[in-house]
Design a protein around this motif. Structure first.
Motif, PDB file in Angstrom:
ATOM      1  N   ASN A 101      36.575  82.880  17.076  1.00 43.24           N
ATOM      2  CA  ASN A 101      36.050  81.783  16.621  1.00 43.24           C
ATOM      3  C   ASN A 101      35.789  81.573  15.283  1.00 43.24           C
ATOM      4  OD1 ASN A 101      34.191  79.752  16.748  1.00 43.24           O
ATOM      5  ND2 ASN A 101      33.022  80.428  18.414  1.00 43.24           N
ATOM      6  N   THR A 102      36.337  80.354  14.832  1.00 45.50           N
ATOM      7  CA  THR A 102      36.303  80.223  13.338  1.00 45.50           C
ATOM      8  C   THR A 102      35.053  79.232  12.957  1.00 45.50           C
ATOM      9  OG1 THR A 102      37.561  77.931  13.354  1.00 45.50           O
ATOM     10  CG2 THR A 102      38.835  80.178  13.084  1.00 45.50           C
ATOM     11  N   GLY A 103      34.132  79.202  13.827  1.00 42.02           N
ATOM     12  CA  GLY A 103      32.910  78.172  13.567  1.00 42.02           C
ATOM     13  C   GLY A 103      32.952  76.689  13.254  1.00 42.02           C
ATOM     14  N   HIS A 104      34.045  76.145  14.236  1.00 42.52           N
ATOM     15  CA  HIS A 104      34.184  74.694  13.857  1.00 42.52           C
ATOM     16  C   HIS A 104      33.943  73.755  15.379  1.00 42.52           C
ATOM     17  CE1 HIS A 104      36.637  76.270  10.592  1.00 42.52           C
ATOM     18  NE2 HIS A 104      36.121  75.208  10.100  1.00 42.52           N
ATOM     19  N   GLY A 105      32.881  74.294  16.053  1.00 41.64           N
ATOM     20  CA  GLY A 105      32.342  73.323  16.844  1.00 41.64           C
ATOM     21  C   GLY A 105      31.692  72.171  16.148  1.00 41.64           C
TER      22      GLY A 105
ATOM     23  N   VAL B 189      29.325  79.878  10.063  1.00 43.02           N
ATOM     24  CA  VAL B 189      30.416  79.234   9.114  1.00 43.02           C
ATOM     25  C   VAL B 189      30.501  80.081   7.689  1.00 43.02           C
ATOM     26  CG1 VAL B 189      30.033  77.160  10.104  1.00 43.02           C
ATOM     27  CG2 VAL B 189      28.804  77.731   7.981  1.00 43.02           C
ATOM     28  N   CYS B 190      31.797  79.791   7.162  1.00 46.85           N
ATOM     29  CA  CYS B 190      32.063  80.494   5.902  1.00 46.85           C
ATOM     30  C   CYS B 190      33.150  79.616   5.354  1.00 46.85           C
ATOM     31  CB  CYS B 190      32.848  81.741   6.281  1.00 46.85           C
ATOM     32  SG  CYS B 190      34.144  81.820   7.144  1.00 46.85           S
ATOM     33  N   ALA B 191      32.986  79.771   4.008  1.00 45.16           N
ATOM     34  CA  ALA B 191      34.182  79.396   2.926  1.00 45.16           C
ATOM     35  C   ALA B 191      35.439  79.921   3.091  1.00 45.16           C
ATOM     36  CB  ALA B 191      33.739  79.194   1.480  1.00 45.16           C
TER      37      ALA B 191
ATOM     38  N   SER C 138      27.051  72.179   6.393  1.00 45.01           N
ATOM     39  CA  SER C 138      26.031  72.813   7.513  1.00 45.01           C
ATOM     40  C   SER C 138      26.183  74.142   7.546  1.00 45.01           C
ATOM     41  CB  SER C 138      27.020  72.505   8.832  1.00 45.01           C
ATOM     42  OG  SER C 138      26.335  72.950   9.792  1.00 45.01           O
ATOM     43  N   PRO C 139      24.858  74.836   7.699  1.00 45.43           N
ATOM     44  CA  PRO C 139      24.789  76.177   7.638  1.00 45.43           C
ATOM     45  C   PRO C 139      25.142  76.958   8.962  1.00 45.43           C
ATOM     46  CG  PRO C 139      22.684  75.055   8.121  1.00 45.43           C
ATOM     47  CD  PRO C 139      23.577  74.071   7.834  1.00 45.43           C
ATOM     48  N   PHE C 140      25.680  76.336   9.757  1.00 47.09           N
ATOM     49  CA  PHE C 140      26.162  76.547  11.064  1.00 47.09           C
ATOM     50  C   PHE C 140      26.708  75.551  11.691  1.00 47.09           C
ATOM     51  CE2 PHE C 140      21.350  76.151  11.267  1.00 47.09           C
ATOM     52  CZ  PHE C 140      21.417  74.983  12.493  1.00 47.09           C
ATOM     53  N   ASP C 141      27.759  75.862  12.683  1.00 45.39           N
ATOM     54  CA  ASP C 141      28.248  74.745  13.606  1.00 45.39           C
ATOM     55  C   ASP C 141      27.467  74.106  14.577  1.00 45.39           C
ATOM     56  OD1 ASP C 141      28.542  76.506  15.676  1.00 45.39           O
ATOM     57  OD2 ASP C 141      30.970  76.357  15.850  1.00 45.39           O
ATOM     58  N   SER C 142      28.000  73.526  15.388  1.00 43.51           N
ATOM     59  CA  SER C 142      27.199  72.577  16.714  1.00 43.51           C
ATOM     60  C   SER C 142      26.805  73.610  17.775  1.00 43.51           C
ATOM     61  CB  SER C 142      28.086  71.576  16.972  1.00 43.51           C
ATOM     62  OG  SER C 142      29.131  71.837  17.744  1.00 43.51           O
ATOM     63  N   GLU C 143      27.546  74.592  17.814  1.00 51.86           N
ATOM     64  CA  GLU C 143      27.114  75.766  18.879  1.00 51.86           C
ATOM     65  C   GLU C 143      26.407  76.754  18.171  1.00 51.86           C
ATOM     66  OE1 GLU C 143      31.006  76.112  21.561  1.00 51.86           O
ATOM     67  OE2 GLU C 143      31.227  76.565  19.613  1.00 51.86           O
TER      68      GLU C 143
ATOM     69  N   HIS D 198      53.067  74.763  -3.771  1.00 48.75           N
ATOM     70  CA  HIS D 198      52.234  74.496  -4.627  1.00 48.75           C
ATOM     71  C   HIS D 198      50.893  74.008  -4.319  1.00 48.75           C
ATOM     72  CE1 HIS D 198      52.712  70.198  -5.123  1.00 48.75           C
ATOM     73  NE2 HIS D 198      54.180  70.674  -4.622  1.00 48.75           N
ATOM     74  N   ILE D 199      50.473  73.863  -2.767  1.00 50.18           N
ATOM     75  CA  ILE D 199      49.426  73.036  -2.251  1.00 50.18           C
ATOM     76  C   ILE D 199      48.529  74.205  -1.687  1.00 50.18           C
ATOM     77  CG2 ILE D 199      48.811  71.431  -0.436  1.00 50.18           C
ATOM     78  CD1 ILE D 199      50.383  70.179  -2.702  1.00 50.18           C
ATOM     79  N   ASP D 200      47.404  73.954  -1.741  1.00 44.15           N
ATOM     80  CA  ASP D 200      46.294  74.823  -1.275  1.00 44.15           C
ATOM     81  C   ASP D 200      45.190  73.700  -0.509  1.00 44.15           C
ATOM     82  OD1 ASP D 200      47.096  77.337  -2.491  1.00 44.15           O
ATOM     83  OD2 ASP D 200      45.920  76.648  -4.124  1.00 44.15           O
ATOM     84  N   LEU D 201      44.706  74.078   0.580  1.00 46.30           N
ATOM     85  CA  LEU D 201      43.574  73.331   1.226  1.00 46.30           C
ATOM     86  C   LEU D 201      42.392  74.219   1.359  1.00 46.30           C
ATOM     87  CD1 LEU D 201      42.568  70.843   2.513  1.00 46.30           C
ATOM     88  CD2 LEU D 201      43.397  71.936   4.730  1.00 46.30           C
ATOM     89  N   LEU D 202      41.021  74.300   0.583  1.00 49.73           N
ATOM     90  CA  LEU D 202      40.147  74.960   0.666  1.00 49.73           C
ATOM     91  C   LEU D 202      38.940  74.334   1.662  1.00 49.73           C
ATOM     92  CD1 LEU D 202      39.833  75.537  -2.998  1.00 49.73           C
ATOM     93  CD2 LEU D 202      41.222  76.642  -1.295  1.00 49.73           C
ATOM     94  N   GLU D 203      38.249  75.067   2.057  1.00 51.35           N
ATOM     95  CA  GLU D 203      37.045  74.591   2.991  1.00 51.35           C
ATOM     96  C   GLU D 203      35.771  75.202   2.643  1.00 51.35           C
ATOM     97  OE1 GLU D 203      36.058  73.804   7.649  1.00 51.35           O
ATOM     98  OE2 GLU D 203      37.213  75.536   7.245  1.00 51.35           O
ATOM     99  N   ASP D 204      34.706  74.493   2.302  1.00 49.43           N
ATOM    100  CA  ASP D 204      33.423  75.107   1.967  1.00 49.43           C
ATOM    101  C   ASP D 204      32.241  74.239   2.836  1.00 49.43           C
ATOM    102  OD1 ASP D 204      31.345  76.062   0.726  1.00 49.43           O
ATOM    103  OD2 ASP D 204      32.021  75.733  -1.211  1.00 49.43           O
ATOM    104  N   PRO D 205      31.678  74.934   3.890  1.00 46.53           N
ATOM    105  CA  PRO D 205      30.698  74.443   4.330  1.00 46.53           C
ATOM    106  C   PRO D 205      29.261  74.313   3.607  1.00 46.53           C
ATOM    107  CG  PRO D 205      31.517  76.187   5.695  1.00 46.53           C
ATOM    108  CD  PRO D 205      31.899  76.470   4.153  1.00 46.53           C
ATOM    109  N   PHE D 206      29.210  74.871   2.442  1.00 41.90           N
ATOM    110  CA  PHE D 206      27.930  75.132   1.664  1.00 41.90           C
ATOM    111  C   PHE D 206      27.742  74.311   0.451  1.00 41.90           C
ATOM    112  CE2 PHE D 206      28.796  79.325   3.619  1.00 41.90           C
ATOM    113  CZ  PHE D 206      28.247  79.206   4.778  1.00 41.90           C
ATOM    114  N   VAL D 207      28.481  73.309   0.236  1.00 42.20           N
ATOM    115  CA  VAL D 207      28.573  72.406  -0.692  1.00 42.20           C
ATOM    116  C   VAL D 207      27.128  71.631  -0.739  1.00 42.20           C
ATOM    117  CG1 VAL D 207      29.622  70.364  -2.030  1.00 42.20           C
ATOM    118  CG2 VAL D 207      30.901  71.975  -0.840  1.00 42.20           C
ATOM    119  N   PRO D 208      26.397  71.528  -1.715  1.00 41.88           N
ATOM    120  CA  PRO D 208      25.200  71.053  -1.769  1.00 41.88           C
ATOM    121  C   PRO D 208      25.383  69.537  -1.874  1.00 41.88           C
ATOM    122  CG  PRO D 208      24.980  72.557  -3.456  1.00 41.88           C
ATOM    123  CD  PRO D 208      26.473  72.728  -2.951  1.00 41.88           C
ATOM    124  N   LYS D 209      24.450  68.842  -0.894  1.00 41.98           N
ATOM    125  CA  LYS D 209      24.652  67.396  -0.602  1.00 41.98           C
ATOM    126  C   LYS D 209      25.902  67.016   0.008  1.00 41.98           C
ATOM    127  CE  LYS D 209      21.093  65.908  -4.310  1.00 41.98           C
ATOM    128  NZ  LYS D 209      21.177  65.131  -5.410  1.00 41.98           N
ATOM    129  N   GLY D 210      26.762  67.888   0.586  1.00 47.41           N
ATOM    130  CA  GLY D 210      28.089  67.534   0.919  1.00 47.41           C
ATOM    131  C   GLY D 210      28.040  67.053   2.313  1.00 47.41           C
TER     132      GLY D 210
END
Length: 460
Positions: A346-350, A318-320, A309-314, A293-305
């Motif tokens: 590459n998943t964009g996690h530099g 990035v994407c939700a 970040s609009p891109f990773d360190s490299e 019943h467990i989910d883990l969601l990732e969202d780089p585009f949360v305002p003020k999060g």
């Protein structure tokens, strides 16, 4: 709490345009020197931190840090050098140093810039995520906020007898990054906080706790009074703490501590641990790791999060995404090097993960903290963890803990000097419920997490 007077604002010494020029010049010089590829980043961080203790000013700190870093490739050999001197002469020396290091470094077939197709090359698609909110505040203003916060804690109850202090921090930074494949990216960000740590009781019965708030925008911070009162309530609740008998019972992790459970998972499914064969979740892609019943969601585009970040360190896009779907791992956290080592995309996690939210499909809107206590019925609520005690290779978990003992769904007394133990594989599979009392700690959000059973080592 937000003071917009411009005369109090922290001001960067360098403009984005100056940074862009320096990055472009450094990359061009690297290629001229003999590098086959290069990436560069330049940043500036400024801030103010003020602390008080027992109603008196204790410390005022100002920071102004800056850094230029360059990585060059000579074939498949890589060299890196950095400097805090932004003069053209210093940057030229840094370029030469990075090139010299690369010339004498062993070749690594997995080293290099990201693949061209992975880069966020279209600057028009770099989202403005509303990350920069400078706080126009000076040391006197910050001291007054800290004093107000501490006073709210000290005056809350006569049993609050001491304070380890209160602090206010205002921080902001900006950077520009680029590489010889054509990526250019830049943005500014800020992070501000208020915290206090009161002490309740006297002598051997003294108990300490704390509370804080941290936000990108100072206008979003909780009031100093509310932070102080919450900290006082937490310290008072710990009076009368004692051990419990050694047992195996359900354990409810406070929402703030639940971020640590997410962090251990992220580390285990990140590239470095995976390609080194040093993860208890090796080859877990497509496997059921959590309860169904467990989910883990990732969202780089949360305002003020806090981890937006609009891109990773490299400079990679990035994407939700849904990292865990009904308990099953659907994605790893990979940067360029680790992706090549593993033969994966590459998943964009530099630079790490982005805003993560752990949730249960069973959670109802009314599942607040009191409801979670009723679900647990009897067991231990954990509100503080001590020591590291997490083995990333085996998943073994053993931490000193403090919190509250629960009987028939009600807290009966505070608990201290116990150890909770288990294995993260078992703990993830044995998540019974996640509360609706969601709390964001850094870039991780979760409600309280109820584990069906763990060993609690206390008195014999």
């Amino acid at each position: 709490m937000n003071d917009s007077r411009p005369d109090k604002a922290l001001v960067f010494a360098h403009s984005r345009e100056q940074f862009e020029t320096l990055v472009d010049e450094a990359l061009a010089l690297a290629l001229k020197t003999g590098a086959t590829a290069a990436s560069a980043g330049i940043s500036e961080d400024i801030g103010l931190s003020v602390s008080v203790r027992m109603r008196d000013l204790e410390n005022v700190e100002r920071n102004h840090d800056r850094s230029f870093g360059l990585t060059v490739m000579v074939g498949q050999s890589q060299g890196h050098a950095s400097t805090s001197d932004f003069s053209r002469e210093a940057i030229a020396r840094t370029v030469q140093a990075a090139y010299d290091i690369a010339r004498f470094t062993a070749s690594d077939e997995h080293a290099g810039l990201p693949e061209l197709a992975d880069l966020a090359l279209d600057a028009t698609q770099h989202r403005d995520l509303d990350l920069f909110h400078p706080w126009a505040i000076d040391a006197d203003d910050a001291a007054q906020i800290a004093l107000q916060c501490e006073a709210a804690a000290l005056d809350f109850d006569k049993r609050i007898t001491q304070s380890e202090g209160a602090s206010v921090s205002a921080q902001q930074s900006h950077f520009v990054a680029g590489n010889t494949l054509g990526f250019r990216g830049a943005y500014a960000s800020s992070r501000h906080s208020v915290s206090v740590a009161p002490i309740a009781g006297k002598g051997a019965q003294m108990q300490r706790d704390y509370w804080f708030d941290s936000m990108r925008d100072p206008a979003d911070l909780a009031t100093p009074d509310s932070i102080g009162r919450t900290a006082a309530q937490r310290a008072l609740a710990r009076l009368g703490s004692r051990k419990v008998a050694t047992c195996e019972v359900p354990v409810l992790f406070d929402p703030m501590l639940s971020a640590g459970l997410i962090g251990s998972f992220v580390h285990a499914v990140s590239g470095g641990a995976l390609y080194r064969q040093a993860s208890f979740l090796q080859d877990s892609l497509g496997q059921a790791v959590f309860a169904d019943h467990i989910d883990l969601l990732e969202d780089p585009f949360v305002p003020k999060g806090k981890a937006s970040s609009p891109f990773d360190s490299e400079g990679v896009r990035v994407c939700a995404r849904q990292v865990v779907d009904a308990g099953v791992v659907r994605g790893y956290f990979l940067a360029s090097y680790s992706a090549r080592k593993l033969g994966m995309a590459n998943t964009g996690h530099g630079g790490g993960s982005h805003n993560l939210t752990l949730r249960s499909r069973l959670t109802q809107p009314g599942d607040d903290f009191a409801a979670m206590l009723r679900k647990m019925d009897r067991g231990l609520v954990v509100t503080e963890l001590l020591g590291q005690g997490v083995n990333g290779v085996t998943g073994d978990y053993s931490r000193g803990a403090a919190g509250f003992w629960v009987e028939k769904g009600q807290i009966v007394h505070a608990v201290e000097e116990v150890t909770i133990a288990g294995n993260l594989k078992d703990m993830y599979r044995n998540i019974v419920a996640i509360g609706a009392d969601a709390f964001t700690y850094g870039g991780k959000t979760s409600g309280s997490v109820l584990i069906g059973g763990m060993k609690v080592a206390g008195s014999a």
